[in-house]
Design a protein around this motif. Structure first.
Motif, short mmCIF file in Angstrom:
data_model
loop_
_atom_site.label_atom_id
_atom_site.label_comp_id
_atom_site.label_asym_id
_atom_site.label_seq_id
_atom_site.Cartn_x
_atom_site.Cartn_y
_atom_site.Cartn_z
N SER A 49 -6.62 15.26 12.74
CA SER A 49 -6.85 16.06 13.96
C SER A 49 -7.92 15.45 14.85
O SER A 49 -8.07 15.86 16.00
CB SER A 49 -7.23 17.51 13.65
OG SER A 49 -7.14 17.81 12.32
N ILE A 54 -2.07 10.67 17.63
CA ILE A 54 -1.11 10.30 16.59
C ILE A 54 -0.93 8.77 16.53
O ILE A 54 -0.70 8.20 15.46
CB ILE A 54 0.23 11.05 16.86
CG1 ILE A 54 0.86 11.47 15.56
CG2 ILE A 54 1.18 10.29 17.72
CD1 ILE A 54 1.90 12.55 15.70
N SER A 72 1.68 22.75 15.15
CA SER A 72 0.38 22.18 15.53
C SER A 72 0.49 20.88 16.30
O SER A 72 -0.51 20.35 16.77
CB SER A 72 -0.45 21.96 14.27
OG SER A 72 0.25 21.08 13.41
N GLN A 73 1.70 20.30 16.43
CA GLN A 73 1.78 18.96 17.03
C GLN A 73 2.62 18.87 18.28
O GLN A 73 2.44 17.96 19.08
CB GLN A 73 2.40 17.99 16.00
CG GLN A 73 1.58 17.85 14.75
CD GLN A 73 2.16 16.77 13.84
OE1 GLN A 73 3.32 16.41 13.94
NE2 GLN A 73 1.34 16.25 12.95
#
Ligand SMILES: O=c1ccn([C@@H]2O[C@H](COP(=O)(O)OP(=O)(O)O[C@H]3O[C@H](CO)[C@@H](O)[C@H](O)[C@H]3O)[C@@H](O)[C@H]2O)c(=O)[nH]1
Length: 464
Positions: free
Chosen positions: A83, A87, A279-280
């Protein structure tokens, strides 16, 4: 004659990938093992400790071991978990995790567990074996996504990217014709041939992690994914132990949830559309707007929890013109975190529009709402195919060949599942009820963990 080792408790070390989405299911499993008297040494970086320690239900048996994540050039100083970074920097964080090997090894020498559970750190078996510790590769993603991309039958040549044709093919023996990727969706598997750490691809790392283990473990159940688990077991020539979904027990202190619960309570039973994409998932602005317009067009109340779309600082900034005024009092859109499991249990919620991440997939199977799926990443697409085409408990939103949905396809998908008298509505209700009953049966989850424990014991002292 009874085997005395079948009664004794054991000690498990857990070394999950440095992402909260991986550490959390490892800890849920740890809680389930501790509830049966087993000890757990849980390895994690400092930042993750503050997020996870409140979820330790057995502090007497689960001990956290904080380790230092070494700095790797290219990562912001102080990076410890996924986090903390975009990415695109993940491979550098994997390299940093690999450099914790010495720290981990000296700690294992002291803690001397019976087992070590890991996922991304493919070198764990090499550290564990000389110490007489059994290495269990624990996968917390769907078995279908392992079966399609990460088995020896899928040939990936180191240093070569997979071609479009190779990506589109399923590996020989893959056990499903429906849980597959269509057309351009197969491109989402390209990451397997990309670097993941220093000098190693995702495929090489993950297959080595599984190949070198003493046994594989997967967070799934055979009712849902038995065919994929058997295929993985054959491919690796190893037992696959299933833990079941190991979902957390419902929270008893729900104070932070009260504002959402009271907001939902003003609406009729089964009327609210709830939408959340995990969450992404970050939508492009036009897709974000199509989604909101499609939900608005149903004229039903709604609660939408999405990250602000690409390029927008807040969700409000990206609203379609006039959307806020038109839906006032009927709908809420938030860019923050909402208590999804509690919301899904609320009687006013009638439809869940989901990206079908693995966690959300289980939660949706167990809830009463009708399901509309809008998957994005490869594993989400496979999960969606399982629910929509194999189990027929949900509807996947229609898209163009470029993967885009329209407000009309969104509205139609929602209306089709919400109509209790239509063909689709009747089918998904009937099938969903059957699966919900199976998965929420009193001992369903605990029986899985009990069996998992028996399986672990069987490899601990096979000749005792
Ligand atoms: O506002 C929110 C949004 C999510 N959740 C919870 O967060 C979890 C989200 O997990 P999941 O549904 O698996 O989605 P992602 O966060 O997107 O998960 C990532 O990791 C999964 C595997 O663990 C993959 O299947 C997904 O593709 C990948 O995006 C679920 O338990 C939700 O209940 C909330 O409580 N509130």
């Amino acid at each position: 004659m009874s085997d005395p080792t079948m009664d004794r408790t054991f000690h498990v070390a857990m070394f999950p990938w440095l992402a909260i989405g991986h550490m959390t299911p490892f800890l849920h499993l740890g809680n389930n093992l501790a509830a049966r008297g087993h000890r757990v040494s849980f390895y994690l970086p400092k930042k993750a400790l503050s997020l996870l320690q409140d979820h330790n239900s057995h502090p007497d048996l689960i001990t956290f071991h904080v380790f230092k994540v070494p700095h790797v050039d290219g990562l912001p100083p102080g990076t410890e978990t996924a986090s903390d970074i975009p990415i695109s920097d993940t491979s550098l964080l994997v390299a940093a995790m690999d450099r914790t090997r010495d720290q981990f090894e000296s700690s294992l020498l002291e803690t001397r567990p019976d087992f070590v559970f890991y996922d991304v750190a493919h070198w764990v078996p090499m550290v564990a074996r000389p110490l007489g510790i059994k290495a269990i590769c624990y996968k917390v993603v769907a078995a279908s996504s392992i079966a399609i991309a990460l088995v020896p039958a899928r040939k990936v040549v180191p240093g070569m990217l997979l071609t479009e044709k190779e990506l589109a093919e399923v590996p020989p023996g893959y056990p499903s014709r429906t849980v597959v990727l269509h057309g351009g969706e197969a491109r989402s598997l390209q990451f397997v041939s990309m670097p993941f750490g220093e000098g190693i691809t995702f495929y090489e790392r993950t297959t080595a992690a599984m190949r070198e283990s003493d046994a594989l473990a997967i967070r799934t159940c055979r009712e849902l994914e038995g065919n994929f688990c058997n295929y993985i077991s054959e491919q690796y020539g190893k037992p696959v132990f299933l833990t079941g979904p190991v979902l957390p027990f419902p929270s008893t202190s729900e104070t932070s949830e009260e504002q959402w619960i009271s907001r939902l309570s003003q609406f009729e039973t089964g009327s609210v559309i709830f939408c959340a994409f995990g969450s992404q998932y970050i939508l492009e602005i036009d897709q974000f707007q199509e989604l909101l317009l499609g939900i608005e067009a149903t004229e039903r109340p709604f609660l939408v929890s999405l990250k602000p779309p690409n390029g927008a600082a807040s969700v409000e900034e990206a609203f379609p013109p006039g959307f806020g005024e038109r839906t006032k009092g009927r709908g809420t859109v938030t860019g923050g975190w909402v208590p999804q499991p509690q919301i899904l249990r609320h009687k006013s919620v009638g439809c869940f529009v989901s990206h079908c991440g693995f966690g959300s997939m289980w939660e949706s199977l167990m809830c009463e709402s009708q399901l509309v799926l809008v998957p994005h990443l490869g594993d989400q697409i496979l999960n969606a195919r399982l629910l929509a085409e194999e189990l027929r408990v949900a509807v996947e939103v229609d898209r163009t060949e470029h993967g885009l949905f329209s407000k009309e396809s969104m509205r139609k998908a929602i209306e089709s599942v919400m109509d209790p008298d239509g063909e689709v509505g009747k089918t998904v209700r009937k099938n969903h009820a059957r699966w919900r009953e199976t998965l929420t049966a009193t001992n369903f989850m605990s029986d899985y963990v009990d069996e998992f424990v028996r399986n672990l014991r069987s490899i601990l002292r096979p000749h005792a």
